[in-house]
Scaffold this motif. Structure first.
Motif, PDB file in Angstrom:
ATOM      1  N   GLU A 150      32.836  14.844   0.717  1.00  0.00           N
ATOM      2  CA  GLU A 150      33.710  15.759   1.454  1.00  0.00           C
ATOM      3  C   GLU A 150      34.695  14.975   2.308  1.00  0.00           C
ATOM      4  O   GLU A 150      34.309  14.078   3.064  1.00  0.00           O
ATOM      5  CB  GLU A 150      32.913  16.712   2.337  1.00  0.00           C
ATOM      6  N   THR A 169      35.656  17.174  -2.085  1.00  0.00           N
ATOM      7  CA  THR A 169      35.635  18.511  -1.517  1.00  0.00           C
ATOM      8  C   THR A 169      36.337  18.496  -0.171  1.00  0.00           C
ATOM      9  O   THR A 169      36.277  17.496   0.552  1.00  0.00           O
ATOM     10  CB  THR A 169      34.173  18.975  -1.307  1.00  0.00           C
ATOM     11  N   SER A 170      36.978  19.608   0.175  1.00  0.00           N
ATOM     12  CA  SER A 170      37.587  19.674   1.504  1.00  0.00           C
ATOM     13  C   SER A 170      37.790  21.116   1.936  1.00  0.00           C
ATOM     14  O   SER A 170      37.964  22.012   1.108  1.00  0.00           O
ATOM     15  CB  SER A 170      38.937  18.949   1.517  1.00  0.00           C
ATOM     16  N   GLU A 213      25.804  15.981  -1.333  1.00  0.00           N
ATOM     17  CA  GLU A 213      27.070  16.331  -0.706  1.00  0.00           C
ATOM     18  C   GLU A 213      27.102  15.590   0.620  1.00  0.00           C
ATOM     19  O   GLU A 213      26.282  15.830   1.499  1.00  0.00           O
ATOM     20  CB  GLU A 213      27.155  17.848  -0.499  1.00  0.00           C
ATOM     21  N   LYS A 266      36.186  14.675   5.282  1.00  0.00           N
ATOM     22  CA  LYS A 266      35.855  15.298   6.568  1.00  0.00           C
ATOM     23  C   LYS A 266      36.954  15.106   7.607  1.00  0.00           C
ATOM     24  O   LYS A 266      37.257  16.015   8.363  1.00  0.00           O
ATOM     25  CB  LYS A 266      34.525  14.747   7.098  1.00  0.00           C
ATOM     26  N   ASP A 273      29.602  13.351   3.737  1.00  0.00           N
ATOM     27  CA  ASP A 273      30.842  13.523   4.488  1.00  0.00           C
ATOM     28  C   ASP A 273      31.515  12.183   4.760  1.00  0.00           C
ATOM     29  O   ASP A 273      30.849  11.206   5.121  1.00  0.00           O
ATOM     30  CB  ASP A 273      30.533  14.210   5.811  1.00  0.00           C
ATOM     31  N   THR A 313      36.667  24.425  -0.084  1.00  0.00           N
ATOM     32  CA  THR A 313      35.643  25.112   0.703  1.00  0.00           C
ATOM     33  C   THR A 313      36.286  25.914   1.824  1.00  0.00           C
ATOM     34  O   THR A 313      37.280  25.483   2.410  1.00  0.00           O
ATOM     35  CB  THR A 313      34.665  24.080   1.306  1.00  0.00           C
TER      36      THR A 313
END
Length: 297
Positions: free
Chosen positions: A127, A155-156, A54, A129, A56, A176
């Motif tokens: 992610e 993902t965010s 994971e 970011k 960023d 998230t």
């Protein structure tokens, strides 16, 4: 030192299917604790050991997605501190990623495109970011360029950016949050096309897992950093975890290194890795420091 590192790695085996469709996905937070965060060696260590790194993504001033957790370079990079959004890709890549410990190894900055080139079809959780449409769109453009819209996870913490990624055709998008109150229901996630929700460990419960599954959404709590927490959430029936210490949390390595064991590691004696005891967190931190340090022989 090489013998000690090999022995440490030998205690971690690829025991999980890293496909994002499998049941138990173990995300390695920011790559691997063995290396400076969000750098290629840690990312590759994770995928080679069956984890999903994971990492960023920030966007440089000239529109290139690069890998860094913080908005600013101050904490983790050399050079004059600056927000990533205000510096060029060339400036970003010319810096050095700081060592995690004094005297430890430094790292090289990495871009999202370099990660995609290195991992192939082994999944990575990217992610979003810097929470801008431009960042999300640039990331999606790279996934399309390498024909991996169906491979990697975006993902965010931003609901809007998650929805934007889904609407662009990204197969695996996860949402998230870290507040006690869940901002969006599981049914809303399902309707939006979000495949997984990521609550904090503190907010995860058996009833929450049941609600997620009833809605047809996976659930992946963070940060699960020890075997007790892992066993707890696994008992709830979660579909994955995110961990700073994925091999330790999933019982693939004992984190209880004594001071004597650390001293032996410095001397290159890997056999002590079978004789751990007491004070888990502090002793592995010491061992990491020594294994990463130029002082190790």
């Amino acid at each position: 030192n090489s013998d000690a590192i090999q022995a440490l790695d030998s205690k971690t085996s690829k025991t999980v299917d890293s496909s994002l469709d499998s049941h138990m996905i173990v995300h390695a937070h920011r790559g691997s604790y063995r290396f400076p965060e969000n750098t290629m060696p840690g990312i590759l260590w994770a995928v080679e050991h069956g984890y999903v790194p994971e990492i960023d993504v920030q966007l440089t001033s000239d529109g290139v997605p690069v890998i860094l957790h913080d908005t600013s370079t101050a904490r983790t990079m050399s050079g004059t501190a600056a927000n990533v959004s205000t510096i060029t890709y060339a400036d970003f890549m010319a810096r050095t990623v700081k060592a995690k410990v004094h005297g430890g190894t430094t790292g090289k900055p990495v871009s999202m495109e370099q990660v995609l080139q290195a991992v192939g079809n082994r999944p990575v959780d990217f992610e979003i970011k810097s929470l801008t449409n431009a960042t999300t769109d640039a990331m999606i453009a790279l996934l399309k360029k390498y024909n991996v819209m169906h491979v990697h996870e975006l993902t965010s913490f931003s609901w809007d950016q998650c929805v934007r990624a889904v609407q662009a055709g990204v197969k695996y998008v996860s949402y998230t949050w870290d507040s006690g109150t869940q901002p969006h229901t599981w049914s809303e996630m399902k309707s939006a096309g979000i495949f997984c929700g990521n609550p904090s460990m503190a907010n995860t419960s058996r009833s929450m897992v049941t609600a997620a599954h009833d809605a047809g959404v996976k659930i992946n709590p963070w940060l699960i950093n020890d075997p007790v927490a892992y066993d707890l959430v696994k008992g709830y029936g979660v579909d994955g975890i995110t961990s700073n210490w994925p091999d330790y949390a999933t019982n693939q390595i004992d984190r209880n290194l004594t001071p004597d064991a650390v001293a032996a590691l410095r001397a290159g004696n890997a056999e002590v890795l079978d004789k751990f005891s007491q004070d888990p967190l502090r002793q592995l931190e010491l061992a990491k420091a020594y294994l990463e340090s130029s002082e190790v022989t």
